[in-house]
Design an enzyme around this catalytic site. Structure first.
Site, PDB file in Angstrom:
ATOM      1  CG  HIS A 127      -8.885  -2.600   2.275  1.00 58.69           C
ATOM      2  ND1 HIS A 127      -8.144  -2.448   1.072  1.00 58.69           N
ATOM      3  CD2 HIS A 127      -8.024  -3.088   3.402  1.00 58.69           C
ATOM      4  CE1 HIS A 127      -6.867  -2.572   1.448  1.00 58.69           C
ATOM      5  NE2 HIS A 127      -6.437  -3.067   2.776  1.00 58.69           N
ATOM      6  CG  HIS A 141      -4.181   0.166   5.722  1.00 57.42           C
ATOM      7  ND1 HIS A 141      -5.620   0.137   5.533  1.00 57.42           N
ATOM      8  CD2 HIS A 141      -3.632  -0.952   5.117  1.00 57.42           C
ATOM      9  CE1 HIS A 141      -5.892  -0.851   5.075  1.00 57.42           C
ATOM     10  NE2 HIS A 141      -5.005  -1.718   4.772  1.00 57.42           N
ATOM     11  CG  HIS A 149      -6.891  -5.373   7.279  1.00 56.45           C
ATOM     12  ND1 HIS A 149      -6.607  -6.384   6.326  1.00 56.45           N
ATOM     13  CD2 HIS A 149      -6.399  -4.160   6.691  1.00 56.45           C
ATOM     14  CE1 HIS A 149      -5.919  -5.957   5.247  1.00 56.45           C
ATOM     15  NE2 HIS A 149      -5.959  -4.650   5.265  1.00 56.45           N
ATOM     16  CE1 TYR A 153     -18.163  13.191  23.369  1.00 56.82           C
ATOM     17  CE2 TYR A 153     -16.558  14.533  22.350  1.00 56.82           C
ATOM     18  CZ  TYR A 153     -17.055  13.537  23.328  1.00 56.82           C
ATOM     19  OH  TYR A 153     -15.810  13.387  24.262  1.00 56.82           O
ATOM     20  CE1 TYR A 208     -10.848  17.378  25.503  1.00 55.96           C
ATOM     21  CE2 TYR A 208      -9.563  15.987  24.195  1.00 55.96           C
ATOM     22  CZ  TYR A 208     -10.269  16.234  25.311  1.00 55.96           C
ATOM     23  OH  TYR A 208     -10.459  15.159  26.128  1.00 55.96           O
ATOM     24  CD  GLU A 222      -2.860  -1.129  -0.014  1.00 53.35           C
ATOM     25  OE1 GLU A 222      -2.691  -0.609  -0.656  1.00 53.35           O
ATOM     26  OE2 GLU A 222      -3.997  -2.118   0.466  1.00 53.35           O
TER      27      GLU A 222
HETATM   28  P1  13P Z   1       1.167  -5.187   3.303  1.00 51.36           P
HETATM   29  O1  13P Z   1       1.728  -6.271   4.280  1.00 51.36           O
HETATM   30  O2  13P Z   1       1.596  -5.374   1.962  1.00 51.36           O
HETATM   31  O3  13P Z   1       1.357  -3.823   3.853  1.00 51.36           O
HETATM   32  O4  13P Z   1      -0.384  -5.444   3.208  1.00 51.36           O
HETATM   33  C1  13P Z   1      -1.108  -5.510   4.321  1.00 51.36           C
HETATM   34  C2  13P Z   1      -2.396  -5.040   4.081  1.00 51.36           C
HETATM   35  O5  13P Z   1      -3.268  -4.357   4.645  1.00 51.36           O
HETATM   36  C3  13P Z   1      -2.752  -4.460   2.529  1.00 51.36           C
HETATM   37  O6  13P Z   1      -4.043  -3.896   2.327  1.00 51.36           O
END
Ligand code: 13P
Length: 195
Positions: free
Chosen positions: A139, A76, A78, A97, A192, A57
């Site tokens: 995702h 990022h 999941h 809020y 804040y 990514e």
């Molecule tokens: P990578 O291990 O390549 O970062 O991929 C993990 C991922 O969450 C792809 O969206």
């Protein structure tokens, strides 16, 4: 991230801005196995350096740094609750809020695009307009901040909000705060916290 429950296994990735580019986690490696030499430096032109392949990514990490000068780190995830909402293409509305912590009146969900593609990055960037976080359909989620602590805290907050929203939905669609109220909360958050 794994201890906080916002990622499991090798899911997700993290980066931090450095001069001329950013440092990003390597692709498909367990976080607990990583050492400093596994982290990959990627230039703003997408050229990686070092022994490992960068996160698949790297494009949305690069594009966030290129277009959002306030971004110093990107996380990022999941997270299960964020991903569950995103699998329905649902963002997080102004049901609470704290949604304003992401910078706007809601947290949008970007339409689906395949992982690691420029299309995913383009859609994520559009969903992040005026925001520091978004969901990604089918995702997960992205959050960024001035530094790693801020990006991580927002990523964890998004997952908490997703869980709260999921629980609230169990007894019906919750009522929303008004645009005026969310704007006032966003303004209040500007002052804040501790100095
Ligand atoms: P990578 O291990 O390549 O970062 O991929 C993990 C991922 O969450 C792809 O969206």
């Amino acid at each position: 991230m794994n201890a906080a429950g916002i990622n499991r296994g090798t899911a997700g990735n993290v980066s931090a801005r450095v001069a001329g580019g950013f440092l990003v986690t390597p692709s498909a490696m367990r976080y607990e196995d990583l050492g400093p030499d596994d982290v990959v430096r990627v230039g703003m032109d997408g050229t990686p350096g070092g022994a490992r392949k960068p996160s698949s990514e790297w494009r949305f990490h690069r594009d966030i740094y290129a277009t959002r000068p306030e971004a110093g780190a990107v996380v990022h995830t999941h997270g299960p609750f964020s991903a569950a909402l995103a699998c329905h293409g649902r963002g997080i509305p102004a049901f609470h809020y704290m949604v304003a912590r992401a910078g706007g009146r809601d947290i949008r969900c970007a339409p689906y695009a395949r992982f690691g593609t420029q299309e995913l990055s383009d859609r994520a960037l559009a969903a992040l307009e005026g925001r520091r976080a978004c969901l990604l359909a089918h995702h997960g989620a992205i959050a960024f901040g001035a530094d790693l602590d801020a990006a991580f805290a927002l990523a964890a907050e998004v997952e908490t909000l997703a869980e709260m929203y999921w629980r609230a939905l169990a007894i019906g669609e919750p009522p929303r705060l008004t645009d005026d109220e969310m704007d006032a909360v966003i303004a209040k958050f500007a002052g804040y916290g501790q100095r």
